[in-house]
Scaffold this motif. Structure first.
Motif, PDB file in Angstrom:
ATOM      1  N   GLN A  35      -6.852  -0.266   3.977  1.00 31.89           N
ATOM      2  CA  GLN A  35      -6.724  -0.552   2.540  1.00 31.89           C
ATOM      3  C   GLN A  35      -6.627  -2.057   2.318  1.00 31.89           C
ATOM      4  O   GLN A  35      -7.280  -2.614   1.446  1.00 31.89           O
ATOM      5  CB  GLN A  35      -5.473   0.164   2.022  1.00 31.89           C
TER       6      GLN A  35
ATOM      7  N   ARG B 149     -11.133  -6.581  -0.913  1.00 28.06           N
ATOM      8  CA  ARG B 149     -12.477  -6.793  -0.378  1.00 28.06           C
ATOM      9  C   ARG B 149     -13.115  -8.038  -0.995  1.00 28.06           C
ATOM     10  O   ARG B 149     -13.622  -8.904  -0.298  1.00 28.06           O
ATOM     11  CB  ARG B 149     -13.315  -5.564  -0.720  1.00 28.06           C
TER      12      ARG B 149
ATOM     13  N   ALA C  43      -7.949  -1.981  -3.159  1.00 27.83           N
ATOM     14  CA  ALA C  43      -8.818  -2.209  -2.002  1.00 27.83           C
ATOM     15  C   ALA C  43     -10.010  -3.073  -2.409  1.00 27.83           C
ATOM     16  O   ALA C  43     -10.451  -3.958  -1.672  1.00 27.83           O
ATOM     17  CB  ALA C  43      -9.303  -0.881  -1.433  1.00 27.83           C
TER      18      ALA C  43
ATOM     19  N   ASN D 246       0.800  -1.231   0.000  1.00 26.84           N
ATOM     20  CA  ASN D 246       0.000   0.000   0.000  1.00 26.84           C
ATOM     21  C   ASN D 246       0.832   1.280   0.000  1.00 26.84           C
ATOM     22  O   ASN D 246       0.444   2.271   0.588  1.00 26.84           O
ATOM     23  CB  ASN D 246      -0.935   0.037   1.221  1.00 26.84           C
TER      24      ASN D 246
ATOM     25  N   GLY E  34      -9.743  -3.776   2.430  1.00 26.07           N
ATOM     26  CA  GLY E  34     -10.686  -3.429   1.368  1.00 26.07           C
ATOM     27  C   GLY E  34     -11.449  -2.148   1.599  1.00 26.07           C
ATOM     28  O   GLY E  34     -12.427  -1.878   0.916  1.00 26.07           O
ATOM     29  N   VAL E  35     -11.010  -1.344   2.547  1.00 27.19           N
ATOM     30  CA  VAL E  35     -11.714  -0.085   2.784  1.00 27.19           C
ATOM     31  C   VAL E  35     -10.921   1.038   2.124  1.00 27.19           C
ATOM     32  O   VAL E  35      -9.805   1.328   2.535  1.00 27.19           O
ATOM     33  CB  VAL E  35     -11.851   0.199   4.293  1.00 27.19           C
ATOM     34  N   ASN E  36     -11.487   1.602   1.088  1.00 30.86           N
ATOM     35  CA  ASN E  36     -10.841   2.732   0.441  1.00 30.86           C
ATOM     36  C   ASN E  36     -11.934   3.556  -0.217  1.00 30.86           C
ATOM     37  O   ASN E  36     -12.813   3.031  -0.884  1.00 30.86           O
ATOM     38  CB  ASN E  36      -9.837   2.256  -0.629  1.00 30.86           C
ATOM     39  N   HIS E  37     -11.889   4.829   0.032  1.00 26.78           N
ATOM     40  CA  HIS E  37     -12.897   5.711  -0.533  1.00 26.78           C
ATOM     41  C   HIS E  37     -12.224   7.044  -0.816  1.00 26.78           C
ATOM     42  O   HIS E  37     -11.487   7.546   0.036  1.00 26.78           O
ATOM     43  CB  HIS E  37     -14.039   5.884   0.473  1.00 26.78           C
ATOM     44  N   PRO E  38     -12.481   7.591  -1.987  1.00 28.15           N
ATOM     45  CA  PRO E  38     -11.762   8.825  -2.325  1.00 28.15           C
ATOM     46  C   PRO E  38     -11.986   9.938  -1.305  1.00 28.15           C
ATOM     47  O   PRO E  38     -11.129  10.791  -1.121  1.00 28.15           O
ATOM     48  CB  PRO E  38     -12.327   9.206  -3.688  1.00 28.15           C
TER      49      PRO E  38
ATOM     50  N   TRP F  21      -3.199   3.400   8.532  1.00 27.94           N
ATOM     51  CA  TRP F  21      -4.243   3.520   7.492  1.00 27.94           C
ATOM     52  C   TRP F  21      -4.166   2.363   6.525  1.00 27.94           C
ATOM     53  O   TRP F  21      -5.171   1.923   5.957  1.00 27.94           O
ATOM     54  CB  TRP F  21      -4.144   4.856   6.742  1.00 27.94           C
ATOM     55  N   SER F  22      -2.955   1.834   6.358  1.00 28.32           N
ATOM     56  CA  SER F  22      -2.712   0.782   5.382  1.00 28.32           C
ATOM     57  C   SER F  22      -3.552  -0.457   5.681  1.00 28.32           C
ATOM     58  O   SER F  22      -4.022  -1.146   4.779  1.00 28.32           O
ATOM     59  CB  SER F  22      -1.224   0.450   5.407  1.00 28.32           C
TER      60      SER F  22
END
Lengths: 248, 637, 209
Positions: free
Chosen positions: C168, A238, A234, A216, C171-175, C164-165
């Motif tokens: 990610q 998921r 991500a 990452n 699977g959590v990532n949002h702009p 924070w990594s």
């Protein structure tokens, strides 16, 4: 303008390679880096030397054939640009420029700046598709797809499979490439039935090819000529986790 | 030789149905006993190979790139036509058929074009189901845009990367078959000869581009989806590797080559900047939807474009073609650009360029809408030229883009060699003398997904697998032939590189057989080409070895074929004493400078037969009949 | 591979939670000897709970180390056996590129930390009844105090990326929210550094005696 090139020369996959120095003169700043190599190769052929082998095809930034490291950065200094569209106006007169092939266990060097990227094809073959045989499709407008989803799917689908993400990653990870395909298909309603399974199968193939794992750090995103985002990775993570739970 | 186009009888709407019903089928259990070779992995070849695999045939698919995903179909930007009439603007299968025949300047086969229009709707469905992320409206329905040569919005698109997305769809379908074992991929492998045994195409000889090894592959049928021959001009919008070797060597083995002089010049490319230039970059035709094309009224006006006031600009397309304006078909737009530049109105340092101006569109729609529609194209333009099209008009000039000509095929897409099928741009196809925008993707996928899977079955049903192997004398002969060519090229060991010859050949063709042609120039060109070809074989410097990765040698073989192809191209242009579509003979034009067709004498497909080295090729004519779309002078005024 | 990543993330998350709580507990040293010693006693009041927590933490540590070891062998040795002559990083943080260094060093530190304050074999005076005194005496040895500060710096680096990594990876990532998450990781990791380091610093400065 003048540039001093240092290019990795390697005769074949098993031969040892080394950097060689090629001073270039009379270059135009409107030339692309590849056109500069064309000129160099013409000179080498006439001198009876072995021209520099490099991969290229469409030369308009979409086929994904070209790509090598320029001064330690995949596809060179300009963001969102493949080497075929990188013009010399982004270099300083007299600059020393280092050209090296992508390096990864999964991308063995074939010759000079050319590597074998078939591993990426095998990742797609493992599951990067929607299983819909020719002729079995319903009318195109049957399944509405929201504009946001369609646009984000397109963002991920723009991947050209050049391998820069792998080359730039300190771990030689193919996460961005794989994530891009998983995001492209997973964002569309058509891609839902195979979504989790797809992630499992593709990730398993990535592992078999001995790509590294993603930590990452974001170097891939920075060099991606199509500006594909870490969000795609991500999404892969998921779907992979969901698949690890639901698939049996 | 009598050319039999095998067009089914009956009303045009029912021909394809009838043909499908009349075709023989291969028993599902027997399909795996048949081997099919597909050369090329673009929209046509990739789609065909995937579909054959799904049907259960044993498929070998070859491409010269390192991956089938890189075929040059990927570079198509604007879109793909289909007669869906989703916009409720009066489109129909018949109208798409009509537009395509008319756009092709009445030199295409009606029955083929009608079938293409029928199938167009299935293509969209198939691609959507595969996950092609076509542009959508907010409500979730498919979005359309308009394109040159049509007054309805029937073009489906995925940003400016439609070709890429359609190709990835076909590629993914293909890779699914590779995974299942029905298709074997041979990347980095170039077809260098066709093998004909007992009058049937039975295999190919290939060169492994990594090891240089020459190998033979046997099959029950051979499919060529190897694209066009635009690179004969050296500078074109084609990929550097796109080449004519497969179709040319098939021609030399007996397949007829049709309408070689029908070459398309694309009006919106980035102008040439220097001698080192290796290719021309296309800017999608869709830009003409919102961009306005103009040149300064005064000759040799070198002021920056923004300082030229409105009343000193000539929007020549809008002036000459008020009905279609900037959206006239490609051939007309290209020729008009050449005319204004020839008259001295051209812009840029070379004087070979016209402006494509978005300032009106930006004023009307705002920056963000324009960016949404063309953002990636604008970025690409800026990357290459250093100019920002949001502020300064783009400079564009026509460039060789597509070749309507190709190997002659009948309604079943079979060439004059039984068992040799030709699809996509490689065949002479459905576009007549000029192709409309967004129709190439349609034709490639139509051939690959929906026509050939039926017609090849019809052929195979009558051809029993017979256990032929690659030790057959014909394969040995073909391999020796290939080795001989390679040895000759390497042995010349002269003074000039392959590219320098190619560049010179391209210049001859562009000057005498480009956007405008005349008999005198064509004869001159013929002499120059022959001279240069002779020099080539004596004085070319290839370097390196045959059994190695040798990119110079790859090019040398292709250029050797271009010399012969160039001659045929010019011969065909000389024989066609009329102007039509992409073929504009200066002797044949209306007083207003429009193309003047000669339907009484030239309403035919010119199919050329190879007669041996240094022999004149023989012309065969397939007459064209127009029952539905009556030939008229195309008018876009 | 992705599974090991998830193990890293989950175990990392648990350890991250522990570190935060641990810091809050430690800060009670500023409340004085009595308060701090009472807190230390409280932790040991219920041996079953204590051991449960220790086992969970130990498991997390082992998983974290095991997964990172496996991934490191893949990433650093196998995935790119031949490196570049010239390689430049463009956007990645120093922290993100040094996880394989900051991690083991922090791990070694943890062992010493246990030796010093739990087992009492760290070479400084140790009285099981007086944790407050142990802290004060321990950090009065200047090199040890400095080493603690350095280790906390590395822990900060590790969490600067790790905190924070892990989202990610799961699977959590949002702009919109990922930039906030990165900001959160930065703030928390710096906060941890300041919080933890304030103790040896205060002892060295003579504020805690």
């Amino acid at each position: 303008m003048k540039l001093i090139l240092h290019i990795w020369r390697q005769k074949n996959p098993s031969a040892p390679g080394k950097m060689m120095r090629y001073p270039m003169d009379n270059l135009s700043h409107e030339m692309s880096v590849l056109e500069m190599l064309d000129v160099l190769n013409e000179q080498l052929i006439v001198k009876g030397e072995r021209p520099v082998t490099f991969e290229h095809d469409c030369r308009e930034g979409i086929c994904g054939s070209c790509g090598f490291m320029i001064n330690g950065v995949a596809h060179g200094p300009m963001p969102a640009t493949t080497v075929c569209q990188l013009t010399l106006r982004h270099f300083k007169d007299g600059e020393e420029v280092y050209l090296e092939p992508w390096r990864a266990h999964a991308f063995p060097i074939l010759k000079d700046l050319m590597v074998n990227r078939s591993a990426l094809d095998r990742i797609i073959a493992a599951g990067g598709y929607i299983s819909v045989p020719t002729g079995s499709a319903p009318d195109g407008n049957t399944i509405p797809v929201g504009k946001g989803d369609a646009d984000r799917s397109m963002d991920a689908a723009a991947c050209i499979g050049c391998g820069a993400c792998v080359a730039a990653c300190p771990n030689a990870s193919a996460a961005l490439f794989t994530g891009a395909k998983i995001a492209h298909l997973g964002l569309l309603p058509q891609g839902q039935p195979e979504r989790n399974k797809r992630a499992l199968k593709m990730v398993a193939q990535v592992t078999r090819e001995l790509f590294g794992s993603c930590s990452n750090i974001g170097e891939c995103e920075a060099v991606c000529p199509k500006e594909i985002r870490l969000e795609a990775i991500a999404r892969m993570n998921r779907d992979f986790l969901a698949g690890s739970w639901t698939e049996r | 030789m009598k050319l039999d186009s095998k067009i089914p009888s009956g009303p045009i709407q029912e021909k394809w149905d009838r043909a499908r019903f009349e075709m023989k089928l291969v028993n599902p259990a027997n399909k795996r006993k048949y081997n099919i070779i597909v050369v090329g992995s673009g929209l046509a070849g990739g789609a065909a190979a995937a579909s054959f695999g799904e049907l259960g045939y044993n498929v070998k698919c070859f491409c010269y790139q390192d991956s089938p995903r890189r075929a040059h179909s990927i570079a198509a930007q604007g879109g793909i036509n289909a007669a869906k009439n989703y916009q409720n603007d009066g489109d129909s299968i018949y109208r798409l058929f009509y537009d395509t025949v008319k756009g092709g300047d009445f030199r295409a086969r009606e029955a083929n074009v009608y079938r293409l229009a029928q199938i167009s709707v299935n293509i969209i469905d198939q691609c959507v189901a595969q996950g092609v992320p076509f542009a959508r409206e907010y409500g979730g329905t498919l979005s359309n845009r308009s394109f040159g040569g049509a007054q309805v919005s029937r073009t489906f698109y995925a940003r400016g990367q439609t070709g890429q997305q359609l190709l990835l769809g076909a590629y993914q379908a293909l890779m699914r078959q590779v995974d299942s074992g029905s298709v074997t991929m041979f990347p980095r492998t170039e077809m260098v000869d066709l093998v004909v045994v007992d009058g049937r195409a039975r295999g190919i000889v290939t060169r492994n581009l990594i090891s240089g090894k020459i190998e033979s592959h046997v099959a029950d049928a051979v499919v060529l989806g190897t694209g066009g021959y635009g690179n004969v001009f050296y500078l074109s919008t084609n990929a550097k590797g796109s080449n004519a070797t497969a179709i040319w060597r098939a021609y030399k083995r007996g397949a007829l080559f049709a309408n070689p002089c029908f070459t398309q010049i694309h009006p919106t490319c980035i102008p040439v900047s220097g001698d080192y230039q290796s290719k021309l970059t296309l800017m999608s035709e869709s830009l003409r939807n919102d961009g306005r094309i103009w040149v300064p009224l005064a000759k040799g006006d070198t002021r920056p474009p923004m300082q030229i006031p409105e009343n000193e600009r000539d929007y020549y397309l809008e002036r000459r073609y008020p009905a279609f304006g900037n959206l006239v078909p490609r051939d007309i737009a290209s020729r008009a650009a050449k005319q204004v530049c020839d008259e001295g109105h051209g812009v840029g340092s070379t004087g070979l360029g016209v402006y494509l101006d978005f300032s009106d569109a930006i004023q009307r729609l705002g920056n963000s809408v324009v960016a949404d529609r063309y953002g990636n194209l604008f970025k690409m333009y800026e990357r290459i030229t250093g100019d920002n099209p949001y502020e300064v008009p783009m400079r564009i000039f026509p460039a060789i883009h597509y070749t309507m000509g190709g190997l002659w095929v009948d309604y079943q897409l079979q060439s004059t060699i039984p068992g040799l099928f030709v699809i996509g741009e490689a065949n002479f196809s459905d576009h007549g003398a000029n192709r409309l925008g967004a129709s190439a993707l349609m034709q490639g996928l139509s051939d690959g997904y929906f026509v050939l899977p039926y017609t090849i079955g019809n052929y195979l049903a009558a051809a029993r697998p017979d256990g032929l192997d690659a030790n057959h004398a014909q394969f040995r002969e073909a391999e020796e032939n290939v080795n001989r060519i390679t040895q000759r090229l390497l042995a010349a060991n002269g003074q000039r590189t392959v590219d320098s010859f190619h560049r010179e050949l391209g210049k001859i063709l562009w000057d005498y057989c480009g956007m405008a042609r005349n008999a005198e120039g064509l004869r001159l060109a013929l002499g120059k080409i022959r001279e240069l070809r002779e020099e080539y074989w004596k004085n070319v410097l290839v370097g390196g070895e045959a059994e190695d990765l040798n990119q110079s040698l790859e090019r040398a073989g292709r250029v050797a074929d271009y010399f012969e192809l160039a001659e045929l191209l010019v011969t065909d242009a000389l024989a066609r004493n009329e102007s039509c579509g992409g073929h504009f003979r200066e002797e044949f034009q209306t007083p207003e400078g429009e193309a003047l067709r000669d339907d009484a004498n030239y309403s035919y497909v010119a199919a050329w037969e190879y007669k041996g080295p240094n022999q004149e090729p023989e012309l065969h004519k397939e007459p064209l009949e127009f029952e539905h779309v009556h030939p008229s002078q195309r008018s876009y005024k | 591979m992705n599974g090991k990543k998830a193990v890293m993330a989950v175990s990392g998350f648990a350890l991250f939670g522990f570190v935060n709580v641990h810091m809050l507990g430690n800060l009670q040293v500023f409340l004085g000897r009595e308060a701090f010693n009472r807190y230390a006693e409280l932790l040991r009041a219920e041996p079953a709970l204590l051991w449960a927590a220790r086992i969970v933490l130990l498991t997390m540590v082992i998983l974290h180390i095991w997964a990172s070891w496996k991934l490191m062998v893949l990433n650093k040795l196998r995935a790119r056996p031949v490196g570049y002559v010239m390689k430049r990083s463009i956007v990645s943080s120093y922290a993100s590129r040094t996880m394989y260094w900051s991690g083991p060093i922090v791990g070694a530190f943890v062992i010493y930390h246990l030796m010093q304050f739990t087992w009492g074999v760290g070479g400084t005076s140790h009285d099981p009844k007086d944790p407050y005194g142990n802290v004060v005496h321990g950090f009065q040895v200047i090199p040890i105090a400095i080493a603690y500060v350095v280790a906390m710096g590395l822990l900060m680096l590790h969490l600067y990326h790790g905190a924070w990594s892990m989202f990610q990876t799961l699977g959590v990532n949002h702009p919109r929210y990922t930039p906030l998450l990165k900001r959160f990781a930065q703030v928390v990791s710096i906060g941890l550094f300041l919080g933890f380091s304030s103790i040896p610093a205060s002892v060295m400065a003579g504020l805690i005696q």
